[in-house]
Write a protein that holds these residues in place. Sequence first.
Motif, PDB file in Angstrom:
ATOM      1  N   SER A 122      11.457 -70.556 -51.560  1.00 21.94           N
ATOM      2  CA  SER A 122      12.215 -71.355 -50.593  1.00 21.94           C
ATOM      3  C   SER A 122      11.218 -72.047 -49.673  1.00 21.94           C
ATOM      4  N   ALA A 123      11.703 -73.045 -48.928  1.00 20.30           N
ATOM      5  CA  ALA A 123      10.827 -73.753 -47.990  1.00 20.30           C
ATOM      6  C   ALA A 123      10.222 -72.788 -46.970  1.00 20.30           C
ATOM      7  N   GLU A 124      10.993 -71.769 -46.565  1.00 17.80           N
ATOM      8  CA  GLU A 124      10.505 -70.799 -45.580  1.00 17.80           C
ATOM      9  C   GLU A 124       9.474 -69.838 -46.172  1.00 17.80           C
TER      10      GLU A 124
ATOM     11  N   LEU B 249       7.355 -76.904 -42.954  1.00 15.42           N
ATOM     12  CA  LEU B 249       8.118 -76.510 -44.140  1.00 15.42           C
ATOM     13  C   LEU B 249       8.004 -77.566 -45.226  1.00 15.42           C
ATOM     14  N   ARG B 250       7.753 -77.124 -46.431  1.00 18.53           N
ATOM     15  CA  ARG B 250       7.715 -78.020 -47.593  1.00 18.53           C
ATOM     16  C   ARG B 250       9.084 -77.951 -48.258  1.00 18.53           C
ATOM     17  N   ARG B 251       9.826 -79.038 -48.198  1.00 16.64           N
ATOM     18  CA  ARG B 251      11.184 -79.062 -48.733  1.00 16.64           C
ATOM     19  C   ARG B 251      11.287 -79.856 -50.038  1.00 16.64           C
TER      20      ARG B 251
ATOM     21  N   SER C 200       4.984 -71.125 -47.611  1.00 13.63           N
ATOM     22  CA  SER C 200       3.736 -71.042 -46.836  1.00 13.63           C
ATOM     23  C   SER C 200       3.163 -69.632 -46.764  1.00 13.63           C
TER      24      SER C 200
ATOM     25  N   TYR D 192       4.025 -77.910 -54.227  1.00 11.12           N
ATOM     26  CA  TYR D 192       4.740 -78.194 -52.982  1.00 11.12           C
ATOM     27  C   TYR D 192       4.169 -79.443 -52.315  1.00 11.12           C
TER      28      TYR D 192
ATOM     29  N   ASP E 120       3.333 -73.782 -40.449  1.00 13.23           N
ATOM     30  CA  ASP E 120       4.571 -74.044 -39.706  1.00 13.23           C
ATOM     31  C   ASP E 120       5.320 -75.274 -40.228  1.00 13.23           C
TER      32      ASP E 120
ATOM     33  N   TRP F 113      15.646 -75.933 -50.676  1.00 13.74           N
ATOM     34  CA  TRP F 113      16.154 -75.504 -49.366  1.00 13.74           C
ATOM     35  C   TRP F 113      15.925 -74.077 -49.180  1.00 13.74           C
TER      36      TRP F 113
END
Length: 122
Positions: A57-59, A73-75, A62, A32, A71, A122
């Motif tokens: 997912s990005a959410e 987000l890794r997209r 973490s 990531y 907090d 995403w």
Amino acid sequence: MFERQVHPEWEDLEEIPLVDGGILKGRLLVHYLWPGRREDFSQGIERKMWVTTTAYSAEDASPYLRLPFPDVLRRSVILIDPLKVRGLRGPKHVARGGGIEFLLPFGAPAEAIMEGMEVKIW
């Protein structure tokens, strides 16, 4: 999935012996990326890297991987062919996370980075 046991969360990845990427049986590694940080992957990455075999997912990345600054987000990710790295350490349960992690102590050469670029998630 793994031929051998997954190390417990309290073990230090830097102390786990190197293993061959063949233990992943064709699965890719996922790393990531920090948002907004542009990198040129044409020369590979020479620093140690933590990776996983699971695409979150990005959410979810973490909390499952206990990424620093949760907090943020890794997209974007890079996908790495484990057969083309010099060695990896793991697998290990992520401490207080729930995911599985590996350490690439020597980074990843350019030929190991799939498509030579990041991939958006995403």
